[in-house]
Write a protein that holds these residues in place. Structure first.
Motif, PDB file in Angstrom:
ATOM      1  N   LEU A  95       1.228  -1.350   0.171  1.00 25.77           N
ATOM      2  CA  LEU A  95      -0.232  -0.055   0.361  1.00 25.77           C
ATOM      3  C   LEU A  95       0.891   1.552  -0.234  1.00 25.77           C
ATOM      4  N   PRO A  96       0.681   2.050  -1.191  1.00 24.50           N
ATOM      5  CA  PRO A  96       1.656   3.391  -1.100  1.00 24.50           C
ATOM      6  C   PRO A  96       1.738   4.221   0.019  1.00 24.50           C
ATOM      7  N   ARG A  97       2.287   5.114   0.111  1.00 25.27           N
ATOM      8  CA  ARG A  97       2.687   5.354   1.775  1.00 25.27           C
ATOM      9  C   ARG A  97       1.760   6.211   2.396  1.00 25.27           C
ATOM     10  N   GLU A  98       1.527   7.050   0.756  1.00 24.07           N
ATOM     11  CA  GLU A  98       0.194   8.533   0.378  1.00 24.07           C
ATOM     12  C   GLU A  98      -0.538   8.159   0.933  1.00 24.07           C
ATOM     13  N   GLU A  99      -1.473   6.975   0.708  1.00 19.95           N
ATOM     14  CA  GLU A  99      -2.710   6.074   0.651  1.00 19.95           C
ATOM     15  C   GLU A  99      -2.335   5.876   1.829  1.00 19.95           C
ATOM     16  N   ALA A 100      -1.520   5.690   2.930  1.00 19.94           N
ATOM     17  CA  ALA A 100      -1.921   4.780   3.996  1.00 19.94           C
ATOM     18  C   ALA A 100      -2.242   5.809   4.832  1.00 19.94           C
ATOM     19  N   ALA A 101      -1.175   6.434   5.079  1.00 19.75           N
ATOM     20  CA  ALA A 101      -1.304   8.186   5.552  1.00 19.75           C
ATOM     21  C   ALA A 101      -3.123   8.642   5.511  1.00 19.75           C
ATOM     22  N   ALA A 102      -4.041   8.469   4.259  1.00 22.38           N
ATOM     23  CA  ALA A 102      -4.976   9.488   3.769  1.00 22.38           C
ATOM     24  C   ALA A 102      -6.249   7.751   4.900  1.00 22.38           C
ATOM     25  N   LEU A 103      -5.947   6.879   5.090  1.00 25.00           N
ATOM     26  CA  LEU A 103      -6.380   5.748   5.785  1.00 25.00           C
ATOM     27  C   LEU A 103      -6.809   5.904   7.058  1.00 25.00           C
ATOM     28  N   ALA A 104      -5.047   6.264   7.166  1.00 31.84           N
ATOM     29  CA  ALA A 104      -4.562   6.566   8.802  1.00 31.84           C
ATOM     30  C   ALA A 104      -5.829   8.340   9.769  1.00 31.84           C
ATOM     31  N   THR A 105      -5.318   8.817   8.339  1.00 31.04           N
ATOM     32  CA  THR A 105      -6.548   9.693   9.206  1.00 31.04           C
ATOM     33  C   THR A 105      -7.618   9.826   8.951  1.00 31.04           C
ATOM     34  N   ASP A 106      -7.818   9.348   8.305  1.00 27.23           N
ATOM     35  CA  ASP A 106      -9.703   8.305   8.127  1.00 27.23           C
ATOM     36  C   ASP A 106      -9.700   7.903   9.882  1.00 27.23           C
ATOM     37  N   CYS A 107      -8.799   7.068  10.179  1.00 25.13           N
ATOM     38  CA  CYS A 107      -8.672   5.804  11.483  1.00 25.13           C
ATOM     39  C   CYS A 107      -8.676   6.581  12.113  1.00 25.13           C
ATOM     40  N   ALA A 108      -8.274   7.655  12.545  1.00 26.74           N
ATOM     41  CA  ALA A 108      -7.936   9.029  13.449  1.00 26.74           C
ATOM     42  C   ALA A 108      -9.006   9.310  13.891  1.00 26.74           C
ATOM     43  N   LYS A 109      -9.626  10.049  12.932  1.00 26.08           N
ATOM     44  CA  LYS A 109     -10.813  10.848  13.901  1.00 26.08           C
ATOM     45  C   LYS A 109     -11.777   9.513  13.335  1.00 26.08           C
ATOM     46  N   GLY A 110     -12.524   8.746  12.884  1.00 24.51           N
ATOM     47  CA  GLY A 110     -13.387   8.081  13.275  1.00 24.51           C
ATOM     48  C   GLY A 110     -12.612   7.379  15.089  1.00 24.51           C
ATOM     49  N   MET A 111     -11.382   6.964  15.897  1.00 26.18           N
ATOM     50  CA  MET A 111     -11.468   7.038  16.515  1.00 26.18           C
ATOM     51  C   MET A 111     -11.379   8.464  17.799  1.00 26.18           C
ATOM     52  N   SER A 116      -5.656  15.520  12.986  1.00 28.80           N
ATOM     53  CA  SER A 116      -6.274  15.902  12.018  1.00 28.80           C
ATOM     54  C   SER A 116      -5.311  15.197  10.606  1.00 28.80           C
ATOM     55  N   VAL A 117      -4.335  15.004  10.570  1.00 25.87           N
ATOM     56  CA  VAL A 117      -3.312  14.574   9.162  1.00 25.87           C
ATOM     57  C   VAL A 117      -2.401  13.863   9.809  1.00 25.87           C
ATOM     58  N   PHE A 118      -2.456  13.026   8.862  1.00 20.24           N
ATOM     59  CA  PHE A 118      -0.539  12.162   9.226  1.00 20.24           C
ATOM     60  C   PHE A 118      -0.727  12.227   7.976  1.00 20.24           C
ATOM     61  N   GLU A 119       0.914  12.193   8.339  1.00 21.59           N
ATOM     62  CA  GLU A 119       1.646  12.019   7.212  1.00 21.59           C
ATOM     63  C   GLU A 119       2.341  10.577   6.318  1.00 21.59           C
ATOM     64  N   PRO A 120       2.620  11.035   4.906  1.00 19.82           N
ATOM     65  CA  PRO A 120       3.459   9.658   4.824  1.00 19.82           C
ATOM     66  C   PRO A 120       4.135   9.105   5.581  1.00 19.82           C
ATOM     67  N   GLU A 121       5.287   9.657   5.585  1.00 19.72           N
ATOM     68  CA  GLU A 121       6.588   9.358   6.356  1.00 19.72           C
ATOM     69  C   GLU A 121       6.443   8.990   7.780  1.00 19.72           C
ATOM     70  N   GLU A 122       4.592   9.182   8.659  1.00 15.42           N
ATOM     71  CA  GLU A 122       4.543   8.878  10.251  1.00 15.42           C
ATOM     72  C   GLU A 122       3.415   7.379   9.735  1.00 15.42           C
ATOM     73  N   VAL A 123       4.028   6.836   8.540  1.00 13.10           N
ATOM     74  CA  VAL A 123       3.224   5.472   8.144  1.00 13.10           C
ATOM     75  C   VAL A 123       4.271   4.306   8.682  1.00 13.10           C
TER      76      VAL A 123
END
Length: 319
Positions: A95-111, A116-123
């Protein structure tokens, strides 16, 4: 008048001549057994196949089958053992890091996270895995907020991106986290951590932290002594998300159900099985190369009367 009889002639090959006469007289005669010879051979073939499949299912290399006389080997048809059930490969793609970061952001909001936003390097870890819950392919992501140290683990069905439908998440480390971090050591190449997963009827999912010795992990359900297929998950950047599922219909009438989990290296060799989280995060002694968990409670749950919540209904293993 006296008749002189000639001297009796002695046939030295009379036995051979007699055998030849019998063989000539028998030639072309239809054997009376031909009508059942075919079914008999078929029965022998079926028995051979059944015998081999049972021996294969036992999978006991220490026990060798009895020797068969050469005459029987020549007469018996060739029979191959039934193939083992193929592994269920859980990993599908990176899974590309950019896409994974966007999904992590959605996940964090759901929690309910304020981040607000995760960066690719934080994946930390990300891949797409086969879905076991009927919601299709899922993304498995572990990300860490570089500012706060808060780490989350998420399993997100790709078809429901942007919503919380079917999402499974956990706060793995950092402010607000109640989990403990288990460290790998010489006897624990894989240790359980808080993350996506859980237990349900006929389902088991866990997140493991692994070290460089681990290439993959696998698990399977064993039903009344018969093992199902291995569900295999690759190690991705130090984490393994391992799942296994068995259909509810396959548990009807079952008397014993267990779950086996194994850890493998790059050469396919078994490593020590994962330990437990106990007493605030301590790792128990590794139970060897195969961890076996009793899942008899699933069978009890299966036969529990509808809408009955009493814990006494399922207080012990199913008999």
């Amino acid at each position: 008048m006296r008749i002189e009889l000639p001297t009796e002639r002695v046939l030295t090959d009379k036995d051979e001549r007699a055998a030849q006469i019998v063989a000539t007289a028998s030639r072309g005669r239809r054997p009376i057994t031909r009508g059942w010879a075919g079914p008999a051979v078929a029965s022998v073939a079926a028995a051979a196949v059944i015998g081999l499949s049972l021996a294969f299912a036992g999978d006991d290399p220490a026990t060798s089958p009895p020797a068969v006389p050469e005459s029987e080997v020549a007469a018996s048809p060739t029979a191959r053992p039934e193939p083992a059930q193929p592994d269920v490969e859980l990993w599908l793609r990176d899974l590309p890091r950019e896409e994974a970061a966007a999904l992590a952001t959605d996940c964090a909001k759901g929690m309910g996270s304020r981040r607000s936003v995760f960066e690719p390097e934080e994946v930390l870890s990300a891949h797409v895995q086969r879905g076991m819950t009927g919601l299709g392919r899922t993304a498995v992501v572990v990300a860490e907020d570089s500012a706060t140290g808060q780490r989350i683990g998420c399993e997100i069905p790709l078809r429901y991106r942007g919503t919380t439908v079917g999402m499974d998440s956990a706060l793995m480390r950092g402010p607000g986290s109640k989990s403990t971090r288990n460290a790998n050591d010489t006897t624990h190449p894989a240790v359980p951590v808080d993350g996506p997963g859980g237990y349900a009827l006929g389902y088991a999912g866990d997140t493991y932290q692994v070290d460089e010795r681990v290439a993959s992990m696998r698990r399977r359900f064993v039903v009344d002594g018969q093992a199902g297929p291995w569900h295999v998950a690759r190690a991705v950047d130090g984490y393994v998300f391992l799942q296994a599922r068995i259909a509810k219909r396959d548990l009807v009438g079952v008397r014993a159900l267990t779950l086996e989990t194994q850890v493998l290296d790059d050469d396919g060799n078994l490593l020590d099985a994962p330990g437990d989280q106990e007493n605030g995060g301590g790792i128990s002694k590794s139970p060897g190369t195969t961890r076996t968990d009793d899942r008899s409670s699933d069978l009890c749950e299966l036969v529990r009367p509808k809408d009955v919540i009493s814990s006494r209904t399922c207080s012990g293993p199913s008999s």
